[in-house]
Design an enzyme around this catalytic site. Structure first.
Site, short mmCIF file in Angstrom:
data_model
loop_
_atom_site.label_atom_id
_atom_site.label_comp_id
_atom_site.label_asym_id
_atom_site.label_seq_id
_atom_site.Cartn_x
_atom_site.Cartn_y
_atom_site.Cartn_z
N ASP A 1 0.85 -1.20 0.00
CA ASP A 1 0.00 0.00 0.00
C ASP A 1 0.89 1.25 0.00
O ASP A 1 0.91 1.99 0.96
CB ASP A 1 -0.94 -0.01 1.22
N HIS B 1 9.37 -0.05 9.44
CA HIS B 1 8.44 -1.18 9.48
C HIS B 1 8.61 -2.12 8.27
O HIS B 1 9.00 -3.28 8.41
CB HIS B 1 6.99 -0.68 9.50
O1 LIG Z 1 0.89 5.85 13.71
C1 LIG Z 1 0.56 5.22 12.71
N1 LIG Z 1 -0.72 5.07 12.36
C2 LIG Z 1 -1.09 4.40 11.25
N2 LIG Z 1 -0.23 3.80 10.45
C3 LIG Z 1 1.04 3.90 10.73
C4 LIG Z 1 1.51 4.59 11.86
N3 LIG Z 1 2.81 4.51 11.89
C5 LIG Z 1 3.17 3.78 10.83
N4 LIG Z 1 2.09 3.42 10.13
C6 LIG Z 1 2.07 2.60 8.90
O2 LIG Z 1 1.46 1.35 9.23
C7 LIG Z 1 2.39 0.29 9.14
C8 LIG Z 1 2.89 -0.11 10.51
O3 LIG Z 1 1.87 -0.30 11.37
C9 LIG Z 1 3.51 0.80 8.27
O4 LIG Z 1 3.25 0.45 6.93
C10 LIG Z 1 3.46 2.30 8.46
O5 LIG Z 1 3.76 3.00 7.29
#
Ligand SMILES: O=c1[nH]cnc2c1ncn2[C@@H]1O[C@H](CO)[C@@H](O)[C@H]1O
Length: 321
Positions: free
Chosen positions: A14, A246
């Site tokens: 994504d 991540h």
């Molecule tokens: O704080 C957040 N809220 C929502 N999505 C996030 C946040 N930080 C990172 N990601 C995104 O969700 C995945 C990891 O959970 C990663 O793909 C990151 O880009």
């Protein structure tokens, strides 16, 4: 030429700034051969994920790799999606408003493509899933033998015995489609989950970013253009002097499993209520008096430790090259 045959991978993605890093990393890794990208909502809506996937392959000069568009809705046909544009920018790629890609997705859905490739190379394909797990769950539903035919599913998702990043209970990818995640965890496939309990240990610092910026490498240059939004978000939300890697960590765990250690057990996902998206691993050490929702479920692998310096080093080396 690599001594052993490169591992075939399909990246379900994504994109997303850390997705872009992970995709480039895979393309720069001789241990793997990227045989396709499939797209999903999460950091952006699916239509934009497809556009970004095609764009990133054009940046990389790899338009030979097919892109199959994935689901626009959750496995339960839910349309109220949680899109993390506040992490990645409205365009998913750091608000750079790149021109539209020239390429088009193939005329096959992501789930059909996953099934086709798993059947073509039984036991040989690894899916690296970097977003909500809808496409993978759809592939499992489409073909009852998919779970057996797919080599491995390495997924970035879950918050095992730590707080989530959407709320204290849930990590973003699992929260995006908890029903799909539960289908994947209980499918019997060889699953390795890399959760934020692990990825929050892997930080690309402000200093690392400066080093990337000084590189003349095509990928480093491109990433430095888009990383600003991701860094600002981390500075504000977490107060860290750097960003969590991540997707690159999950990608490297798929490429080189010795970078992590894992536990095994049965994982179930909470699909309702205030803990929707919560992932609970049962390590099968205690025999409970009652039959539980975990009792007869297949074992999966859950990452518990990571060699963070080695991951950061590989990310830097391969992206700066
Ligand atoms: O704080 C957040 N809220 C929502 N999505 C996030 C946040 N930080 C990172 N990601 C995104 O969700 C995945 C990891 O959970 C990663 O793909 C990151 O880009």
């Amino acid at each position: 030429m690599a001594a052993t045959e490169a591992k075939k991978i399909i990246i379900d993605t994504d994109p997303g700034i850390d997705d872009a890093m992970a995709i480039f990393l895979a393309l720069r890794s001789p241990e793997v051969e990227v045989i396709g990208l499939t797209t999903i909502y999460g950091n952006v809506y699916t239509t934009l994920a497809t556009r970004n996937a095609l764009h990133l392959l054009e940046v990389a000069g790899r338009t030979d790799i097919p892109v199959a568009e994935g689901s626009h809705v959750t496995i339960t046909k839910g349309t109220k999606l949680r899109i993390a544009d506040f992490v990645h920018g409205a365009d998913g790629l750091g608000n750079q408003n790149f021109p539209p890609p020239k390429g088009k997705p193939i005329d096959m859905s992501a789930s059909a493509f996953l099934v086709e490739q798993a059947n073509r190379y039984p036991g040989k394909v690894t899916v690296v899933a970097l977003g909500p797990l809808t496409n993978i769950a759809l592939a499992i539903e489409l073909d009852p033998s998919f779970a057996k035919n797919i080599g491995q599913i390495v997924l970035l998702g879950g918050a095992f015995a730590v707080n989530g990043n959407v709320n204290p209970a849930a990590e973003a990818n699992i929260f995006g489609d908890p029903d799909a995640a539960d289908i994947v965890f209980t499918s019997g496939a060889d699953v390795l989950a890399v959760g934020i309990n692990v990825t929050h240990q892997v930080v690309l610092t402000d200093a690392d970013r400066d080093k990337l910026a000084s590189s003349t490498g095509k990928f480093a240059q491109y990433l430095c253009k888009i990383l600003g939004v991701y860094f600002s978000y981390h500075h504000d939300a977490y107060g860290t002097k750097g960003v969590y890697l991540h997707d690159p960590t999950a990608m490297l765990a798929a490429i080189n499993p010795s970078l992590i250690t894992h536990m095994e057990g049965a994982v179930r996902v909470q699909t309702t209520g205030i803990t929707r998206g919560l992932t609970i691993l049962y390590n099968k050490k205690k025999r409970f008096a009652e039959i539980t929702e975990w009792s007869d479920q297949p074992m999966v692998k859950v990452a518990v430790t990571v060699d963070a310096p080695a991951v950061v080093k590989l990310v830097m080396e391969r992206l700066m090259d």
